[in-house]
Write a protein that holds these residues in place. Structure first.
Motif, PDB file in Angstrom:
ATOM      1  N   GLY A 302      38.460 -17.807  13.272  1.00  8.90           N
ATOM      2  CA  GLY A 302      39.298 -18.011  14.449  1.00  8.90           C
ATOM      3  C   GLY A 302      40.727 -17.572  14.289  1.00  8.90           C
ATOM      4  O   GLY A 302      41.531 -17.722  15.222  1.00  8.90           O
ATOM      5  N   SER A 303      41.077 -17.016  13.128  1.00  7.59           N
ATOM      6  CA  SER A 303      42.450 -16.546  12.926  1.00  7.59           C
ATOM      7  C   SER A 303      42.717 -15.332  13.809  1.00  7.59           C
ATOM      8  O   SER A 303      41.805 -14.727  14.391  1.00  7.59           O
ATOM      9  N   GLU A 304      43.988 -14.964  13.899  1.00  5.10           N
ATOM     10  CA  GLU A 304      44.361 -13.833  14.737  1.00  5.10           C
ATOM     11  C   GLU A 304      43.646 -12.561  14.306  1.00  5.10           C
ATOM     12  O   GLU A 304      43.113 -11.817  15.133  1.00  5.10           O
ATOM     13  N   ARG A 305      43.598 -12.293  13.009  1.00  8.27           N
ATOM     14  CA  ARG A 305      42.929 -11.091  12.526  1.00  8.27           C
ATOM     15  C   ARG A 305      41.436 -11.145  12.843  1.00  8.27           C
ATOM     16  O   ARG A 305      40.853 -10.138  13.289  1.00  8.27           O
ATOM     17  N   HIS A 306      40.801 -12.277  12.626  1.00  5.79           N
ATOM     18  CA  HIS A 306      39.373 -12.426  12.928  1.00  5.79           C
ATOM     19  C   HIS A 306      39.119 -12.129  14.400  1.00  5.79           C
ATOM     20  O   HIS A 306      38.203 -11.368  14.754  1.00  5.79           O
ATOM     21  N   ARG A 307      39.931 -12.706  15.256  1.00  5.45           N
ATOM     22  CA  ARG A 307      39.745 -12.520  16.697  1.00  5.45           C
ATOM     23  C   ARG A 307      40.002 -11.074  17.114  1.00  5.45           C
ATOM     24  O   ARG A 307      39.213 -10.481  17.866  1.00  5.45           O
ATOM     25  N   LEU A 308      41.104 -10.473  16.622  1.00  5.55           N
ATOM     26  CA  LEU A 308      41.436  -9.107  17.010  1.00  5.55           C
ATOM     27  C   LEU A 308      40.385  -8.111  16.538  1.00  5.55           C
ATOM     28  O   LEU A 308      40.003  -7.195  17.269  1.00  5.55           O
ATOM     29  N   GLN A 309      39.908  -8.293  15.294  1.00  8.52           N
ATOM     30  CA  GLN A 309      38.928  -7.341  14.795  1.00  8.52           C
ATOM     31  C   GLN A 309      37.607  -7.477  15.553  1.00  8.52           C
ATOM     32  O   GLN A 309      36.961  -6.476  15.878  1.00  8.52           O
ATOM     33  N   ARG A 310      37.218  -8.700  15.847  1.00  4.13           N
ATOM     34  CA  ARG A 310      35.994  -8.904  16.628  1.00  4.13           C
ATOM     35  C   ARG A 310      36.119  -8.246  18.005  1.00  4.13           C
ATOM     36  O   ARG A 310      35.197  -7.567  18.466  1.00  4.13           O
ATOM     37  N   GLU A 311      37.258  -8.422  18.650  1.00  2.68           N
ATOM     38  CA  GLU A 311      37.465  -7.825  19.974  1.00  2.68           C
ATOM     39  C   GLU A 311      37.493  -6.303  19.894  1.00  2.68           C
ATOM     40  O   GLU A 311      36.938  -5.615  20.762  1.00  2.68           O
ATOM     41  N   ARG A 312      38.123  -5.766  18.857  1.00  7.86           N
ATOM     42  CA  ARG A 312      38.177  -4.309  18.727  1.00  7.86           C
ATOM     43  C   ARG A 312      36.794  -3.727  18.474  1.00  7.86           C
ATOM     44  O   ARG A 312      36.412  -2.703  19.060  1.00  7.86           O
ATOM     45  N   GLU A 313      36.031  -4.355  17.581  1.00  3.98           N
ATOM     46  CA  GLU A 313      34.667  -3.886  17.320  1.00  3.98           C
ATOM     47  C   GLU A 313      33.841  -3.920  18.607  1.00  3.98           C
ATOM     48  O   GLU A 313      33.092  -2.976  18.914  1.00  3.98           O
ATOM     49  N   ALA A 314      33.957  -5.007  19.366  1.00  2.00           N
ATOM     50  CA  ALA A 314      33.195  -5.124  20.609  1.00  2.00           C
ATOM     51  C   ALA A 314      33.590  -4.034  21.598  1.00  2.00           C
ATOM     52  O   ALA A 314      32.733  -3.462  22.293  1.00  2.00           O
ATOM     53  N   GLN A 315      34.879  -3.733  21.681  1.00  2.00           N
ATOM     54  CA  GLN A 315      35.344  -2.694  22.600  1.00  2.00           C
ATOM     55  C   GLN A 315      34.750  -1.338  22.224  1.00  2.00           C
ATOM     56  O   GLN A 315      34.305  -0.578  23.091  1.00  2.00           O
TER      57      GLN A 315
END
Length: 560
Positions: A302-315
């Motif tokens: 749930g950290s910022e990096r975890h969230r950003l990387q998950r969102e980027r991969e999904a995009q």
């Protein structure tokens, strides 16, 4: 008589100009010092500390030539001392903020890492560290690579595919690089024309200096994007360079398809190149790297990096023309991220067809390590990392020894967890356990052949529930019975009933029970091995995957 205005100008030497400037500057300095000595002294100290070598050079230039050797003997050593001393003082002063910023960054709190450093940007090394953190965060943003004009690509080369990967053979030997090479060699055998390009700067940025920009491995062209000038020190800068150079490579090679493998850095470059060259893009999701990252420290979830990387991969998955992944468990996760199931294709971890009939000399491997003919060997060939769960296997081996049904443990490979496992071996007094470290590819298959029961006791972590490993597939192809943690990705790997045993993850008692059953039943071990070999032959060979890739590429390129 000539007027003063019409007189020819006298030649003025640079040394004369510097001498006059120095005198004027010296006069100004003395007058200023007389008016406010404290302020002027502080300014001088600041100048010397900020760039003492330039101050020494200015002092030398202001002196007559005969006096400059004195500066060389006195001012230069003094300037060097001031420079080194000042750097040490600044580093000590910034030690706390740098330490705190790194702690934030390692925990995935990217914004906080930058904020901690902002009050200290007067120091160049702090600005550099802050720029690195900002660049890493920008690499995870929705548009990390600026758009560029379109590039005209001529008629496409039939069947040509450009595979974009992070690293590759021969400089990196890992499951990722082996999969890449097996895919492209199988595609070549199937009539395609695959090329491979590695990420910008690799492998020179990893310390390999004697590297060529082009090499053929088993007839496959490997292209490397090597630095020629300044090297960006953060991911976004390298991605921007990579996009420019891959686009130029596409203009030259004229592939029909781009095929990028995770993670998001390759995917982002592929998206940018698709937009510049109008080349269809397949994204191969080999794992969820953000889940691997958080598996090393659950506090990162749930950290910022975890969230950003998950969102980027999904995009990237959503914007790709097609998505390939390894298992149904992974496909279900990709659907949750917004990709229609009909755009997702399965290309599971696989083996060469020849492995199904290969005969590796496991007996020689056993003899080398003093393993008796009648001893039952349990173990794995793998990266030695925490989530593989090998601590559970060692505890199970200790239980079997104490119950009078001992086994020999063989764990081949290296990784961060190996020292802890060696300590556990000592603590449990498992004197016969063998952890030889990293071996070559052929020796790894010899080790597979030396094992009687292949064990994959992965921990119950999200990454292990989603991603299927390669090594159990190799063991099954060699006819070895497998015992796996009862997790969705591993249960799918076993496939048909009878090809392996599933045990609760993290439970040494249940693992010991399963191993004891197989230890005393050689007929059952043979039957499980045959079932596993049949499962691999039916669904998990590289030649069958090459046919899958060919169908995907054809669907993307027909009518273009």
């Amino acid at each position: 008589m000539e007027s003063e205005a019409n007189k020819p100008a006298k030649a003025v030497s640079a040394a004369s100009v510097r001498s006059r400037q120095a005198k004027a500057g010296l006069g100004g300095f003395l007058r200023g010092f007389a008016r406010n000595p404290v302020l002027v002294s502080r300014i001088v100290v600041s100048k010397v500390r900020s760039d003492p070598m330039r101050v020494a050079q200015a002092a030398a230039d202001a002196l007559p030539p005969g006096m400059r050797p004195v500066v060389g003997r006195v001012a230069w050593p003094a300037a060097r001392f001031v420079k080194v001393r000042t750097r040490k003082i600044m580093q000590r002063a910034a030690k706390g903020p740098l330490r705190d910023a790194k702690a934030h960054f390692d925990a995935g709190r990217l914004t906080e890492a930058v904020q901690v450093l902002q009050p200290h940007t007067r120091w160049p090394f702090v600005r550099r560290r802050m720029a690195y953190y900002e660049g890493e965060k920008a690499a995870l943003g929705p548009n990390p690579i600026p758009p560029q004009p379109k590039i005209t690509v001529g008629e496409r080369a039939p069947g040509r595919v450009l595979h974009m990967v992070t690293n590759a053979l021969p400089y990196t030997q890992a499951g990722y690089t082996v999969r890449t090479h097996r895919i492209v060699t199988a595609q070549k055998a199937a009539g395609l024309d695959p090329h491979v390009v590695t990420s910008w700067g690799w492998p020179m940025l990893q310390g390999h200096t004697d590297v060529e920009p082009y090499e053929e491995i088993d007839g496959i062209p490997y292209h490397r994007l090597l630095p020629k000038d300044e090297v960006p020190f953060e991911s976004r800068g390298r991605m921007i360079r990579g996009a420019a150079e891959v686009a130029e490579l596409v203009r030259t090679l004229r592939p029909q398809v781009l095929h990028a493998a995770t993670d998001h850095r390759n995917g982002s470059v592929a998206l940018a190149v698709r937009e510049r060259t109008d080349t269809p893009f397949v994204y191969e999701v080999r794992g969820f790297l953000e889940e691997t990252w958080v598996s090393r420290d659950p506090a990162r979830v749930g950290s910022e990096r975890h969230r950003l990387q998950r969102e980027r991969e999904a995009q990237i998955m959503r914007e790709a023309d097609a998505v390939v992944t390894l298992a149904e468990t992974m496909a279900a996760e990709i659907v949750e991220r917004g990709v229609p199931r009909e755009r997702i294709f399965l290309a599971p971890n696989a083996v060469d067809d020849a492995l199904l009939t290969a005969d590796y000399d496991g007996e020689a491997f056993r003899n080398r390590f003093g393993i008796g003919r009648d001893e039952i060997v349990v173990g794995s060939v793998s990266s030695i990392v925490a989530y593989e769960g090998f601590a559970t296997l060692l505890n199970a081996a200790a239980l079997l020894r104490d119950a009078g049904t001992p086994v020999r443990v063989l764990l081949v490979g290296d990784g961060a967890e190996r020292p802890a496992l060696l300590e556990q071996v000592e603590r449990l007094r498992l004197k016969d356990a063998i952890l030889p470290g990293r071996v070559g590819p052929d020796e790894a298959l010899q080790a597979q052949a030396a094992i009687d029961i292949f064990v994959c006791p992965r921990e119950d972590l999200r990454v292990c529930r989603l991603v299927t490993p390669l090594k159990p597939v190799e063991a099954m192809a060699l006819g070895k019975p497998v015992v796996l943690s009862d997790l969705p990705a591993l249960a799918e790997l076993v496939g048909r009933e009878g090809a392996g045993l599933l045990v609760p993850p993290g439970n040494p008692e249940e693992l010991a029970k399963a191993l004891a059953e197989l230890r005393g039943d050689p007929a059952r071990r043979r039957a499980m091995g045959e079932a596993g070999k049949a499962e691999v032959a039916a669904h998990r060979t590289w030649s069958s995957l090459a046919r899958t890739y060919t169908r995907i590429y054809r669907a993307l390129t027909e009518g273009r």
